[in-house]
Motif scaffolding. Structure first.
Motif, PDB file in Angstrom:
ATOM      1  N   ARG A  51     -20.155 -38.509 -29.177  1.00  0.00           N
ATOM      2  CA  ARG A  51     -21.156 -38.359 -28.124  1.00  0.00           C
ATOM      3  C   ARG A  51     -21.977 -37.099 -28.343  1.00  0.00           C
ATOM      4  NH1 ARG A  51     -25.186 -39.885 -25.643  1.00  0.00           N
ATOM      5  NH2 ARG A  51     -25.502 -39.151 -23.502  1.00  0.00           N
ATOM      6  N   ALA A  52     -21.325 -35.985 -28.744  1.00  0.00           N
ATOM      7  CA  ALA A  52     -22.056 -34.750 -29.011  1.00  0.00           C
ATOM      8  C   ALA A  52     -23.027 -34.937 -30.167  1.00  0.00           C
ATOM      9  CB  ALA A  52     -21.070 -33.625 -29.322  1.00  0.00           C
ATOM     10  N   ARG A  53     -22.595 -35.655 -31.197  1.00  0.00           N
ATOM     11  CA  ARG A  53     -23.477 -35.909 -32.348  1.00  0.00           C
ATOM     12  C   ARG A  53     -24.681 -36.760 -31.935  1.00  0.00           C
ATOM     13  NH1 ARG A  53     -20.023 -38.265 -35.153  1.00  0.00           N
ATOM     14  NH2 ARG A  53     -19.187 -36.463 -36.279  1.00  0.00           N
ATOM     15  N   GLU A  54     -24.455 -37.755 -31.111  1.00  0.00           N
ATOM     16  CA  GLU A  54     -25.556 -38.603 -30.635  1.00  0.00           C
ATOM     17  C   GLU A  54     -26.551 -37.794 -29.807  1.00  0.00           C
ATOM     18  OE1 GLU A  54     -23.621 -41.597 -28.402  1.00  0.00           O
ATOM     19  OE2 GLU A  54     -22.757 -42.621 -30.151  1.00  0.00           O
ATOM     20  N   LEU A  55     -26.029 -36.934 -28.916  1.00  0.00           N
ATOM     21  CA  LEU A  55     -26.913 -36.118 -28.080  1.00  0.00           C
ATOM     22  C   LEU A  55     -27.764 -35.179 -28.927  1.00  0.00           C
ATOM     23  CD1 LEU A  55     -24.858 -34.958 -24.953  1.00  0.00           C
ATOM     24  CD2 LEU A  55     -26.909 -36.377 -24.980  1.00  0.00           C
ATOM     25  N   ALA A  56     -27.174 -34.616 -29.977  1.00  0.00           N
ATOM     26  CA  ALA A  56     -27.901 -33.664 -30.813  1.00  0.00           C
ATOM     27  C   ALA A  56     -29.064 -34.318 -31.538  1.00  0.00           C
ATOM     28  CB  ALA A  56     -26.955 -33.027 -31.823  1.00  0.00           C
TER      29      ALA A  56
END
Length: 522
Positions: A51-56
């Motif tokens: 999820r953090a990678r997608e948000l970035a």
């Protein structure tokens, strides 16, 4: 500008999860009201990183708070009049080593976070309900009934005695968290990430948007917390393993996903307060001898050198950088542990914890940064310390950082050298000598380590230097109160501002103490 102590005015991020529509069911929450939770969703730590990678990969969207104005605009006293019901504590009565309570939104804590409970590989979103809180007479009505989210949470366990559950860790406000060990009282805080601290164009405050707290097994000695961090410059996935005890230890595993190149990043940041002490109380009219959560920065660098930097409350913002390769540790410490050092029956500064950062893995080349911000009150956090890598963190390149935080009275490493246990300074007494009246007298007490095994007569030599101005050769004498040595030397800045002073003890040409360093500024 000084930082406010109990929650900063920060670039907050409303938790998107708190705005979703959740299928709900009820589950027990102690012997009080039922806790409403969402349907179970599959959970694994890899999902937080994904999820953090997608948000970035997406542009940052500053989510506007949906908190009702009456709650968002609560005064300090009104906010304090809202209390989580102890009979609604999560996991209460389940014979587990921990209970959890939630924090209401309001006052400066006006950005919701989403709280999830994890058990058996599944997570359940916790739904806000006013039934979980007691609202005192100061709180304006009506209070929210919809799922507005929470501002954070705290953990309770048998820290000081087996029959009572003490609060020992809190996550609330931006990416701030703090903890205590046995017999301690809350003081300094840690953060998930610092960006642009003390920079002219302003600081960016990354915030935890969502938490997943794993239900511990019976008899477990730790609690695991996962968190999703977001900010305009980066996202992050965090895993905290919290082990309360005489020293409360928090293992931090973080993966950062930068949206932009970040050259002013702070890893493992600590935030504390120093108002005044024996080394710096100019202009202070206060009955107490000292007021601070921390009195010094300790650095154990890659060369094996121990550096002690006493904190000050500067007239102007002050930034110090300690260049290093492969750091072994650093921390903000509270070394004065006697009540007489503070004489404060309420604040009990002698019980404030030190926090020691132990890097796990090789952190490479960079600097321990110390920032000291002027303050005229003890209600502001004005001290920041963190590790800054030599190279910027590049957009699109994952950055992993792992470290251990010790919330302690004494750091967990045997230093093997004498420690600085006191720093004092003042004007050189007028004695009719030729010493200029604007000279300063610097007094440093060293104790412990090799000094403990020396007789008062054995020769120990002070090694003193200054980057500008002049220093006297200095004197050294046995201090019967500490069993160590006291060094005193005169210093004339000769009109120079920002002079770096150093002092260490030598025996037979070998250093046997920490290196005391201090920045002299008018």
């Amino acid at each position: 500008m000084a930082l406010t102590r109990r929650g900063l005015v920060f670039l907050g991020i409303a938790a998107a999860a708190a705005q979703r529509t959740w299928p709900m069911e009820a589950m027990a929450a102690g012997d009080g009201p039922l806790l409403r939770v969402g349907d179970p969703q599959p959970f694994a730590p890899a999902a937080v990183r994904a999820r953090a990678r997608e948000l970035a990969a997406e542009p940052f969207v500053p989510h506007l708070s949906e908190v009702p104005g009456a709650i968002r605009d609560l005064t300090y006293d009104q906010f304090r009049d809202i209390r989580y019901r102890t009979d609604a504590a999560i996991w209460r009565g389940e014979q587990l080593p921990v209970e959890m309570q939630l924090f209401h939104l309001g006052h400066v804590y006006d950005e919701p976070v989403s709280i999830n409970l994890v058990a058996d590989g599944a997570s359940r979103h916790v739904v806000f309900s006013p039934e979980l809180f007691d609202y005192g007479p100061l709180v304006p009505q009506p209070v929210p009934a919809e799922d507005v989210g929470f501002s954070g949470f705290r953990l309770h366990g048998p820290l000081n005695r087996p029959d009572y559950l003490d609060e020992y860790a809190v996550f609330q406000g931006a990416s701030y968290f703090r903890a205590i060990g046995k017999g301690q009282a809350y003081g300094l805080s840690a953060r998930g990430l610092a960006i642009g601290t003390a920079e002219p164009d302003g600081e960016e405050f990354p915030a935890f948007r969502e938490f997943w707290i794993e239900k511990p097994r019976p008899g477990a000695n730790s609690v695991v917390v996962h968190a999703l961090l977001d900010s305009p410059s980066a996202t992050g996935a965090y895993r905290f393993t919290i082990r309360p005890g005489a020293d409360t230890v928090i293992d931090v595993e973080a993966t950062l996903y930068p949206r932009t190149d970040i050259d002013k990043v702070g890893l493992a940041p600590l935030t504390s307060m120093f108002y005044f002490g024996p080394q710096d109380r100019a202009g202070i009219d206060d009955f107490r001898p000292a007021v601070h959560d921390s009195d010094g920065l300790l650095v154990w660098n890659g060369r094996g050198e121990w550096i002690w930097r006493p904190l000050v409350n500067p007239a102007r913002l002050q930034i110090s950088a300690f260049l290093d390769e492969h750091p072994q540790g650093f921390g903000l410490l509270q070394r004065s542990r006697k009540f007489d050092a503070y004489q404060d029956l309420e604040a009990r500064y002698e019980r404030r914890p030190s926090v020691w950062v132990e890097p796990i893995g090789d952190w490479g080349t960079g600097s321990v940064i110390l920032i000291e911000i002027p303050t005229n009150s003890e209600v502001h956090d004005n001290i920041v310390a963190f590790w800054r890598p030599a190279e910027p963190i590049r957009a699109g390149e994952d950055q992993q950082v792992t470290y251990r935080l010790y919330w302690c009275n004494e750091i967990p490493t045997d230093q093997g050298v004498a420690r600085v246990v006191g720093t004092m300074n003042g004007q050189v007494p007028a004695d009719g000598s030729s010493t200029p009246p604007d000279d300063r007298l610097i007094v440093i007490d060293f104790a412990g380590g090799p000094l403990a095994g020396l007789s008062p007569e054995e020769a120990v030599v002070p090694d003193i230097s200054a980057s500008a101005g002049t220093v006297s050769p200095g004197t050294i004498q046995f201090n019967p109160e500490t069993g160590g040595r006291r060094v005193a030397f005169g210093f004339d800045p000769a009109g120079t501002d920002g002079v770096d002073l150093r002092c260490a003890l030598l025996k037979d040409g070998e250093r046997i103490s920490e290196v005391w360093v201090c920045r002299w500024a008018e």
